[in-house]
Scaffold this motif. Structure first.
Motif, PDB file in Angstrom:
ATOM      1  N   LEU A 177       0.831  -1.210   0.000  1.00 17.82           N
ATOM      2  CA  LEU A 177       0.000   0.000   0.000  1.00 17.82           C
ATOM      3  C   LEU A 177       0.862   1.256   0.000  1.00 17.82           C
ATOM      4  O   LEU A 177       0.550   2.243  -0.675  1.00 17.82           O
ATOM      5  CB  LEU A 177      -0.928  -0.003   1.223  1.00 17.82           C
ATOM      6  N   GLU A 178       1.965   1.204   0.747  1.00 18.02           N
ATOM      7  CA  GLU A 178       2.846   2.386   0.817  1.00 18.02           C
ATOM      8  C   GLU A 178       3.440   2.730  -0.546  1.00 18.02           C
ATOM      9  O   GLU A 178       3.771   3.882  -0.812  1.00 18.02           O
ATOM     10  CB  GLU A 178       3.977   2.137   1.828  1.00 18.02           C
ATOM     11  N   GLU A 179       3.591   1.711  -1.406  1.00 16.69           N
ATOM     12  CA  GLU A 179       4.141   1.978  -2.745  1.00 16.69           C
ATOM     13  C   GLU A 179       3.120   2.665  -3.645  1.00 16.69           C
ATOM     14  O   GLU A 179       3.448   3.114  -4.740  1.00 16.69           O
ATOM     15  CB  GLU A 179       4.646   0.686  -3.400  1.00 16.69           C
ATOM     16  N   GLY A 180       1.852   2.661  -3.218  1.00 16.11           N
ATOM     17  CA  GLY A 180       0.816   3.392  -3.956  1.00 16.11           C
ATOM     18  C   GLY A 180       0.499   2.850  -5.338  1.00 16.11           C
ATOM     19  O   GLY A 180       0.280   3.634  -6.273  1.00 16.11           O
ATOM     20  N   PRO A 181       0.434   1.507  -5.518  1.00 22.54           N
ATOM     21  CA  PRO A 181       0.064   0.998  -6.849  1.00 22.54           C
ATOM     22  C   PRO A 181      -1.408   1.306  -7.147  1.00 22.54           C
ATOM     23  O   PRO A 181      -2.171   1.652  -6.248  1.00 22.54           O
ATOM     24  CB  PRO A 181       0.288  -0.511  -6.718  1.00 22.54           C
ATOM     25  N   ASP A 182      -1.775   1.151  -8.400  1.00 28.15           N
ATOM     26  CA  ASP A 182      -3.165   1.397  -8.794  1.00 28.15           C
ATOM     27  C   ASP A 182      -4.003   0.134  -8.667  1.00 28.15           C
ATOM     28  O   ASP A 182      -5.229   0.189  -8.697  1.00 28.15           O
ATOM     29  CB  ASP A 182      -3.197   1.879 -10.256  1.00 28.15           C
ATOM     30  N   HIS A 183      -3.307  -0.988  -8.545  1.00 31.00           N
ATOM     31  CA  HIS A 183      -3.990  -2.287  -8.574  1.00 31.00           C
ATOM     32  C   HIS A 183      -3.162  -3.263  -7.744  1.00 31.00           C
ATOM     33  O   HIS A 183      -1.930  -3.226  -7.789  1.00 31.00           O
ATOM     34  CB  HIS A 183      -4.058  -2.750 -10.040  1.00 31.00           C
ATOM     35  N   ILE A 184      -3.821  -4.094  -6.962  1.00 35.55           N
ATOM     36  CA  ILE A 184      -3.106  -5.108  -6.170  1.00 35.55           C
ATOM     37  C   ILE A 184      -3.819  -6.448  -6.342  1.00 35.55           C
ATOM     38  O   ILE A 184      -5.045  -6.528  -6.239  1.00 35.55           O
ATOM     39  CB  ILE A 184      -3.069  -4.726  -4.669  1.00 35.55           C
ATOM     40  N   SER A 185      -3.036  -7.494  -6.627  1.00 36.05           N
ATOM     41  CA  SER A 185      -3.569  -8.855  -6.645  1.00 36.05           C
ATOM     42  C   SER A 185      -2.979  -9.594  -5.450  1.00 36.05           C
ATOM     43  O   SER A 185      -1.786  -9.442  -5.166  1.00 36.05           O
ATOM     44  CB  SER A 185      -3.149  -9.604  -7.921  1.00 36.05           C
ATOM     45  N   ALA A 186      -3.790 -10.370  -4.762  1.00 34.39           N
ATOM     46  CA  ALA A 186      -3.292 -11.169  -3.634  1.00 34.39           C
ATOM     47  C   ALA A 186      -3.861 -12.576  -3.764  1.00 34.39           C
ATOM     48  O   ALA A 186      -5.078 -12.768  -3.650  1.00 34.39           O
ATOM     49  CB  ALA A 186      -3.711 -10.540  -2.309  1.00 34.39           C
ATOM     50  N   TYR A 187      -2.980 -13.526  -4.034  1.00 28.91           N
ATOM     51  CA  TYR A 187      -3.398 -14.917  -4.232  1.00 28.91           C
ATOM     52  C   TYR A 187      -2.806 -15.795  -3.132  1.00 28.91           C
ATOM     53  O   TYR A 187      -1.644 -15.615  -2.747  1.00 28.91           O
ATOM     54  CB  TYR A 187      -2.918 -15.438  -5.594  1.00 28.91           C
ATOM     55  N   GLY A 188      -3.604 -16.735  -2.649  1.00 27.29           N
ATOM     56  CA  GLY A 188      -3.093 -17.722  -1.710  1.00 27.29           C
ATOM     57  C   GLY A 188      -2.178 -18.697  -2.450  1.00 27.29           C
ATOM     58  O   GLY A 188      -2.424 -19.021  -3.617  1.00 27.29           O
ATOM     59  N   LEU A 189      -1.123 -19.144  -1.771  1.00 28.54           N
ATOM     60  CA  LEU A 189      -0.213 -20.115  -2.391  1.00 28.54           C
ATOM     61  C   LEU A 189      -0.974 -21.411  -2.667  1.00 28.54           C
ATOM     62  O   LEU A 189      -1.656 -21.939  -1.789  1.00 28.54           O
ATOM     63  CB  LEU A 189       0.962 -20.396  -1.444  1.00 28.54           C
ATOM     64  N   THR A 190      -0.869 -21.890  -3.890  1.00 30.50           N
ATOM     65  CA  THR A 190      -1.447 -23.202  -4.206  1.00 30.50           C
ATOM     66  C   THR A 190      -0.300 -24.130  -4.597  1.00 30.50           C
ATOM     67  O   THR A 190       0.698 -23.691  -5.179  1.00 30.50           O
ATOM     68  CB  THR A 190      -2.465 -23.126  -5.365  1.00 30.50           C
ATOM     69  N   ILE A 191      -0.455 -25.380  -4.251  1.00 33.57           N
ATOM     70  CA  ILE A 191       0.598 -26.363  -4.522  1.00 33.57           C
ATOM     71  C   ILE A 191       0.179 -27.211  -5.712  1.00 33.57           C
ATOM     72  O   ILE A 191      -0.849 -27.890  -5.666  1.00 33.57           O
ATOM     73  CB  ILE A 191       0.824 -27.273  -3.288  1.00 33.57           C
ATOM     74  N   GLU A 192       0.953 -27.148  -6.781  1.00 39.78           N
ATOM     75  CA  GLU A 192       0.669 -27.954  -7.972  1.00 39.78           C
ATOM     76  C   GLU A 192       1.618 -29.154  -7.969  1.00 39.78           C
ATOM     77  O   GLU A 192       2.817 -29.021  -7.697  1.00 39.78           O
ATOM     78  CB  GLU A 192       0.880 -27.123  -9.245  1.00 39.78           C
ATOM     79  N   ALA A 193       1.066 -30.321  -8.316  1.00 39.27           N
ATOM     80  CA  ALA A 193       1.800 -31.579  -8.146  1.00 39.27           C
ATOM     81  C   ALA A 193       3.151 -31.595  -8.868  1.00 39.27           C
ATOM     82  O   ALA A 193       4.129 -32.145  -8.356  1.00 39.27           O
ATOM     83  CB  ALA A 193       0.934 -32.739  -8.625  1.00 39.27           C
ATOM     84  N   ALA A 194       3.211 -30.981 -10.064  1.00 35.89           N
ATOM     85  CA  ALA A 194       4.427 -31.125 -10.883  1.00 35.89           C
ATOM     86  C   ALA A 194       5.550 -30.172 -10.474  1.00 35.89           C
ATOM     87  O   ALA A 194       6.636 -30.218 -11.040  1.00 35.89           O
ATOM     88  CB  ALA A 194       4.077 -30.890 -12.350  1.00 35.89           C
ATOM     89  N   PRO A 196       8.377 -28.213  -7.803  1.00 35.25           N
ATOM     90  CA  PRO A 196       9.233 -28.643  -6.687  1.00 35.25           C
ATOM     91  C   PRO A 196       8.482 -28.640  -5.348  1.00 35.25           C
ATOM     92  O   PRO A 196       8.652 -29.555  -4.538  1.00 35.25           O
ATOM     93  CB  PRO A 196      10.369 -27.612  -6.705  1.00 35.25           C
ATOM     94  N   PHE A 197       7.630 -27.638  -5.098  1.00 37.48           N
ATOM     95  CA  PHE A 197       6.841 -27.647  -3.862  1.00 37.48           C
ATOM     96  C   PHE A 197       5.903 -28.857  -3.843  1.00 37.48           C
ATOM     97  O   PHE A 197       5.743 -29.520  -2.817  1.00 37.48           O
ATOM     98  CB  PHE A 197       6.013 -26.362  -3.733  1.00 37.48           C
ATOM     99  N   GLY A 198       5.270 -29.133  -4.983  1.00 35.60           N
ATOM    100  CA  GLY A 198       4.341 -30.264  -5.061  1.00 35.60           C
ATOM    101  C   GLY A 198       5.047 -31.574  -4.758  1.00 35.60           C
ATOM    102  O   GLY A 198       4.523 -32.438  -4.041  1.00 35.60           O
ATOM    103  N   LYS A 199       6.264 -31.707  -5.292  1.00 33.55           N
ATOM    104  CA  LYS A 199       7.016 -32.947  -5.064  1.00 33.55           C
ATOM    105  C   LYS A 199       7.462 -33.038  -3.602  1.00 33.55           C
ATOM    106  O   LYS A 199       7.476 -34.122  -3.012  1.00 33.55           O
ATOM    107  CB  LYS A 199       8.217 -33.007  -6.017  1.00 33.55           C
ATOM    108  N   ALA A 200       7.811 -31.886  -3.015  1.00 31.82           N
ATOM    109  CA  ALA A 200       8.218 -31.892  -1.600  1.00 31.82           C
ATOM    110  C   ALA A 200       7.041 -32.292  -0.713  1.00 31.82           C
ATOM    111  O   ALA A 200       7.200 -33.050   0.252  1.00 31.82           O
ATOM    112  CB  ALA A 200       8.743 -30.512  -1.209  1.00 31.82           C
ATOM    113  N   VAL A 201       5.848 -31.808  -1.061  1.00 28.19           N
ATOM    114  CA  VAL A 201       4.657 -32.189  -0.287  1.00 28.19           C
ATOM    115  C   VAL A 201       4.408 -33.687  -0.441  1.00 28.19           C
ATOM    116  O   VAL A 201       4.140 -34.401   0.537  1.00 28.19           O
ATOM    117  CB  VAL A 201       3.424 -31.362  -0.743  1.00 28.19           C
ATOM    118  N   ALA A 202       4.553 -34.187  -1.676  1.00 25.25           N
ATOM    119  CA  ALA A 202       4.271 -35.610  -1.941  1.00 25.25           C
ATOM    120  C   ALA A 202       5.207 -36.527  -1.160  1.00 25.25           C
ATOM    121  O   ALA A 202       4.801 -37.602  -0.717  1.00 25.25           O
ATOM    122  CB  ALA A 202       4.391 -35.884  -3.441  1.00 25.25           C
TER     123      ALA A 202
END
Ligand code: SF4
Length: 367
Positions: A177-194, A196-202
């Motif tokens: 917010l301090e940077e004053g952008p015109d638009h902000i997207s906020a996505y929750g981390l999702t783990i996809e199987a293929a 490195p995170f997905g493989k670590a979870v598996a």
């Protein structure tokens, strides 16, 4: 004029983020020019393409291209593709590859919107996400975009990263917010199987993101971003009035678009198709890169309409939903309202914050 978008995929990245499921090519600077030539060949081969109201150059990391090459690509795309006056022209940028010169050249070539992948302003979180930039570089990228005269700047954030505390997430939103952008997207981390995170979870080396943690962080984002000059217009997106992403709204409203580059998707006349993810095959013949297609029947199309429309904060008309689905959804909607998932105001159904967290479930209950 009806809206039509063009998406151009630039797959090159300096390294692979362990959560990334996009079509990415690490390094390969030797391929950059050839790939850009292939994009232009594919653009030239487009048949009866409508005038585009948005051009989105995404990735990958478009700013991994050298500034002159990115400028040349944009200029050549604009020479080949019919673009409406005042079209939204977006380039995605990663902080480590943004330079003031590069963004100035992009702006001179017609870019009027830049989407910066900040993801977090917490050093530990950036490391956990495998990001190679610092929080300071993200802030510098915003300043460089402003200095280049780009009047529409968006910041992307991710919450729920491994080890991220509530305080770190709150700090990230505040710093954004301090940077004053015109638009902000906020996505929750999702783990996809293929990935490195997905493989670590598996293999049990890493936990899936905790759903309660994700929910609490989403609520923090909503509380901090709603108001303060921003309007929550899509589940994961906030904008100053008039700065909503025109290109992404096409996706959420079943609009039509052409996709160029590896793994790019297109949608026209009720048919969706997508290009090969294989760089070699694409470079061999970019005018023959289609890898598959899908035509939805009327029922599937209506259901997709509802699931996408539910994401928009303006809500869904019950009458329109009934007309498209061929049945009344008011009873199901009233049950969702009783569960605190939506609000009903006359004909209009809107997700509550709790409903936004459970959007898929709410849509299924309505279907
Ligand atoms: S910079 Fe973006 S596209 Fe590239 S690897 Fe990381 S998440 Fe994927």
């Amino acid at each position: 004029m009806s809206r039509f978008g063009v998406y151009v995929h630039v797959p090159f990245c300096s390294s692979l983020c362990p959560y990334c499921d996009f079509a990415v090519v690490v390094g390969r600077g030797d391929m950059h020019e050839r790939y850009c030539d292939a994009l232009i060949d594919e653009a030239r081969a487009q048949r009866d393409i409508p005038v585009a109201t948005s051009l989105f150059i995404g990735g990958g990391t478009p700013t991994a291209l050298s500034p002159p090459l990115l400028r040349d690509l944009i200029e050549r795309l604009r020479a080949v593709l019919p673009l409406a006056d005042g079209a939204e022209v977006t380039v995605e940028a990663n902080p480590e590859s943004v330079t003031a010169t590069g963004l100035r050249e992009a702006a001179e070539a017609g870019v009027n919107r830049v989407s910066i992948g900040a993801q977090s302003f917490a050093p530990q979180v950036l490391r956990a996400l495998g990001r190679t930039h610092s929080a300071e570089q993200a802030a510098n990228a915003v300043a460089a975009a402003r200095a280049a005269g780009i009047g529409n700047v968006s910041l992307d954030l991710i919450y729920g990263s491994p080890g991220e505390t509530m305080e770190e997430w709150t700090t990230s939103v505040r710093r954004a917010l301090e940077e004053g952008p015109d638009h902000i997207s906020a996505y929750g981390l999702t783990i996809e199987a293929a990935t490195p995170f997905g493989k670590a979870v598996a293999r049990g080396a890493m936990d899936e993101p905790d759903q309660d943690d994700l929910a609490a962080k989403y609520e923090i984002a909503c509380a901090m971003l709603d108001g303060d000059g921003y309007r929550h217009y899509e589940i994961s997106n906030w904008a100053r009035p008039g700065f909503e992403s025109r290109h992404n709204i096409l996706y959420w409203t079943q609009g039509e678009y052409a996709g160029l580059g590896i793994a790019a998707h297109s949608h026209r006349d009720g048919v969706r198709w997508w290009n090969t993810r294989a760089l070699g095959r694409y470079l061999e013949d970019p005018t023959n890169a289609r890898d598959g297609s899908d035509a939805l029947d009327d029922r599937e199309r209506a259901e997709e309409w509802l699931s996408l429309r539910m994401r928009l904060i303006d809500g869904v008309s019950l009458d329109e939903a009934a007309a498209r689905l061929g049945r009344d959804v008011r009873l199901a909607a009233e049950a969702c309202e009783a569960a605190g998932l939506i609000t009903l105001e006359g004909d209009l159904l809107r997700l509550t914050t709790r409903g936004m967290l459970l959007e898929n479930d709410v849509t299924l209950r309505l279907l």
